[in-house]
Write a protein that holds these residues in place. Sequence first.
Motif, mmCIF file in Angstrom:
data_model
loop_
_atom_site.group_PDB
_atom_site.id
_atom_site.type_symbol
_atom_site.label_atom_id
_atom_site.label_comp_id
_atom_site.label_asym_id
_atom_site.label_seq_id
_atom_site.Cartn_x
_atom_site.Cartn_y
_atom_site.Cartn_z
ATOM 1 N N SER A 221 0.852 -1.189 0.000
ATOM 2 C CA SER A 221 0.000 0.000 0.000
ATOM 3 C C SER A 221 0.889 1.241 0.000
ATOM 4 O O SER A 221 2.078 1.165 0.316
ATOM 5 C CB SER A 221 -0.902 0.022 1.234
ATOM 6 N N ILE A 222 0.314 2.372 -0.319
ATOM 7 C CA ILE A 222 1.072 3.615 -0.302
ATOM 8 C C ILE A 222 1.546 3.927 1.114
ATOM 9 O O ILE A 222 2.649 4.448 1.313
ATOM 10 C CB ILE A 222 0.265 4.790 -0.912
ATOM 11 N N ASP A 223 0.750 3.578 2.118
ATOM 12 C CA ASP A 223 1.165 3.796 3.514
ATOM 13 C C ASP A 223 2.388 2.951 3.850
ATOM 14 O O ASP A 223 3.306 3.420 4.538
ATOM 15 C CB ASP A 223 0.008 3.480 4.472
ATOM 16 N N ASP A 224 2.398 1.689 3.375
ATOM 17 C CA ASP A 224 3.567 0.831 3.588
ATOM 18 C C ASP A 224 4.802 1.434 2.912
ATOM 19 O O ASP A 224 5.899 1.417 3.469
ATOM 20 C CB ASP A 224 3.325 -0.582 3.035
ATOM 21 N N TYR A 225 4.603 1.964 1.714
ATOM 22 C CA TYR A 225 5.706 2.598 0.992
ATOM 23 C C TYR A 225 6.298 3.735 1.822
ATOM 24 O O TYR A 225 7.519 3.828 1.985
ATOM 25 C CB TYR A 225 5.225 3.119 -0.361
ATOM 26 N N TYR A 226 5.430 4.605 2.346
ATOM 27 C CA TYR A 226 5.934 5.744 3.129
ATOM 28 C C TYR A 226 6.667 5.281 4.386
ATOM 29 O O TYR A 226 7.680 5.862 4.773
ATOM 30 C CB TYR A 226 4.798 6.699 3.498
ATOM 31 N N LYS A 227 6.191 4.220 5.028
ATOM 32 C CA LYS A 227 6.873 3.688 6.218
ATOM 33 C C LYS A 227 8.255 3.154 5.858
ATOM 34 O O LYS A 227 9.234 3.387 6.563
ATOM 35 C CB LYS A 227 6.029 2.586 6.869
ATOM 36 N N ILE A 228 8.325 2.416 4.768
ATOM 37 C CA ILE A 228 9.612 1.867 4.312
ATOM 38 C C ILE A 228 10.545 3.014 3.912
ATOM 39 O O ILE A 228 11.729 3.016 4.246
ATOM 40 C CB ILE A 228 9.399 0.884 3.143
ATOM 41 N N ARG A 229 10.003 3.977 3.233
ATOM 42 C CA ARG A 229 10.789 5.109 2.744
ATOM 43 C C ARG A 229 11.426 5.892 3.889
ATOM 44 O O ARG A 229 12.562 6.351 3.792
ATOM 45 C CB ARG A 229 9.880 6.002 1.911
ATOM 46 N N GLU A 230 10.688 6.052 4.985
ATOM 47 C CA GLU A 230 11.205 6.782 6.148
ATOM 48 C C GLU A 230 12.450 6.127 6.732
ATOM 49 O O GLU A 230 13.331 6.806 7.242
ATOM 50 C CB GLU A 230 10.140 6.878 7.242
ATOM 51 N N LYS A 231 12.520 4.801 6.654
ATOM 52 C CA LYS A 231 13.616 4.053 7.275
ATOM 53 C C LYS A 231 14.739 3.701 6.309
ATOM 54 O O LYS A 231 15.758 3.178 6.727
ATOM 55 C CB LYS A 231 13.069 2.762 7.892
ATOM 56 N N SER A 232 14.544 3.979 5.023
ATOM 57 C CA SER A 232 15.506 3.550 4.015
ATOM 58 C C SER A 232 16.320 4.729 3.489
ATOM 59 O O SER A 232 15.816 5.844 3.376
ATOM 60 C CB SER A 232 14.780 2.887 2.849
ATOM 61 N N ILE B 46 7.252 -1.373 -5.088
ATOM 62 C CA ILE B 46 8.340 -0.466 -4.743
ATOM 63 C C ILE B 46 9.573 -0.868 -5.542
ATOM 64 O O ILE B 46 9.990 -2.025 -5.513
ATOM 65 C CB ILE B 46 8.634 -0.508 -3.229
ATOM 66 N N TYR B 47 10.129 0.108 -6.257
ATOM 67 C CA TYR B 47 11.319 -0.107 -7.070
ATOM 68 C C TYR B 47 12.479 0.674 -6.467
ATOM 69 O O TYR B 47 12.298 1.790 -5.984
ATOM 70 C CB TYR B 47 11.091 0.368 -8.508
ATOM 71 N N MET B 48 13.665 0.081 -6.529
ATOM 72 C CA MET B 48 14.857 0.725 -6.005
ATOM 73 C C MET B 48 15.740 1.163 -7.170
ATOM 74 O O MET B 48 16.090 0.362 -8.034
ATOM 75 C CB MET B 48 15.625 -0.239 -5.098
ATOM 76 N N SER B 49 16.089 2.441 -7.180
ATOM 77 C CA SER B 49 16.978 2.964 -8.217
ATOM 78 C C SER B 49 18.415 2.603 -7.892
ATOM 79 O O SER B 49 18.826 2.668 -6.734
ATOM 80 C CB SER B 49 16.870 4.490 -8.286
ATOM 81 N N PRO B 50 19.191 2.256 -8.906
ATOM 82 C CA PRO B 50 20.606 1.978 -8.665
ATOM 83 C C PRO B 50 21.346 3.279 -8.359
ATOM 84 O O PRO B 50 20.912 4.358 -8.766
ATOM 85 C CB PRO B 50 21.084 1.382 -9.988
ATOM 86 N N SER B 51 22.454 3.181 -7.655
ATOM 87 C CA SER B 51 23.298 4.361 -7.450
ATOM 88 C C SER B 51 23.852 4.791 -8.798
ATOM 89 O O SER B 51 24.290 3.957 -9.588
ATOM 90 C CB SER B 51 24.446 4.033 -6.502
ATOM 91 N N PRO B 52 23.820 6.086 -9.076
ATOM 92 C CA PRO B 52 24.301 6.536 -10.383
ATOM 93 C C PRO B 52 25.810 6.400 -10.526
ATOM 94 O O PRO B 52 26.557 6.577 -9.568
ATOM 95 C CB PRO B 52 23.867 7.996 -10.440
ATOM 96 N N SER B 53 26.248 6.087 -11.740
ATOM 97 C CA SER B 53 27.675 5.982 -12.048
ATOM 98 C C SER B 53 28.256 7.389 -12.199
ATOM 99 O O SER B 53 27.531 8.381 -12.288
ATOM 100 C CB SER B 53 27.879 5.200 -13.345
ATOM 101 N N THR B 54 29.560 7.463 -12.269
ATOM 102 C CA THR B 54 30.238 8.744 -12.480
ATOM 103 C C THR B 54 29.791 9.354 -13.810
ATOM 104 O O THR B 54 29.487 10.547 -13.890
ATOM 105 C CB THR B 54 31.768 8.545 -12.461
ATOM 106 N N LYS B 55 29.735 8.531 -14.854
ATOM 107 C CA LYS B 55 29.311 9.017 -16.173
ATOM 108 C C LYS B 55 27.883 9.558 -16.119
ATOM 109 O O LYS B 55 27.588 10.625 -16.663
ATOM 110 C CB LYS B 55 29.429 7.889 -17.200
ATOM 111 N N HIS B 56 27.002 8.839 -15.439
ATOM 112 C CA HIS B 56 25.619 9.255 -15.258
ATOM 113 C C HIS B 56 25.563 10.628 -14.589
ATOM 114 O O HIS B 56 24.839 11.526 -15.023
ATOM 115 C CB HIS B 56 24.884 8.206 -14.410
ATOM 116 N N GLN B 57 26.340 10.806 -13.529
ATOM 117 C CA GLN B 57 26.338 12.063 -12.787
ATOM 118 C C GLN B 57 26.868 13.213 -13.649
ATOM 119 O O GLN B 57 26.347 14.323 -13.588
ATOM 120 C CB GLN B 57 27.172 11.938 -11.513
ATOM 121 N N ARG B 58 27.890 12.944 -14.438
ATOM 122 C CA ARG B 58 28.435 13.996 -15.314
ATOM 123 C C ARG B 58 27.403 14.436 -16.348
ATOM 124 O O ARG B 58 27.232 15.630 -16.611
ATOM 125 C CB ARG B 58 29.700 13.503 -16.002
ATOM 126 N N ILE B 59 26.725 13.470 -16.950
ATOM 127 C CA ILE B 59 25.701 13.782 -17.951
ATOM 128 C C ILE B 59 24.557 14.547 -17.299
ATOM 129 O O ILE B 59 24.100 15.567 -17.823
ATOM 130 C CB ILE B 59 25.198 12.485 -18.629
#
Length: 186
Positions: free
Chosen positions: A10-21, A32-45
């Motif tokens: 549920s959206i409430d579960d998402y917000y609870k998880i989000r607060e702790k993550s 709920i999807y987790m974004s990968p940490s951006p690479s150096t190239k990604h950050q430069r672009i």
Amino acid sequence: MNLYINESMSIDDYYKIREKSEHLLEYIDGFIYMSPSPSTKHQRISSKLHIKLGNFLAGKHCEVFHAPFDIELKNENIEGTKIVIPDLSVICEKRGFTESRYIGVPNLIVEILSPSNQSHDLITKLNLYMNYGVKEYWIVNPMLHSITVYALNDESMYDQHDMKTRNGIITSKFLVGFKIDLEEIF
């Protein structure tokens, strides 16, 4: 883009998880999807595009925001809550801002692909943004040194407005006069 938990929440579960993550988490269709940490190239672009968009928009009504910034997609014709964290968002409607996120539909969204999130950005998010009415969606592919620009047509479907690989000038349909030389980005 990986599922954070392999079950509907549920959206409430998402917000609870989000607060702790400390992870960048998106919420789409109960998952709920987790974004990968951006690479150096990604950050430069991302940085180069953010600067170019910011300079172009200086003194204009629209603003550009970079990740991590939550966008809660809201459209009266679509039920449910979807929260995404685009790499870059151009927002012209100021009423949707809260202290922690934007509620509404950005005018332009840029997603920069990484090897692990290609299908999510190329299929899931493309359809999501089109259905919600994001006027323009840019997909930046660092592996191919390409940018593809999709713009909503009169039937509220995405048409490919522009696409360049390795070199050339990419243009925006929504931001009239905005253009970028690919060699300056990659």
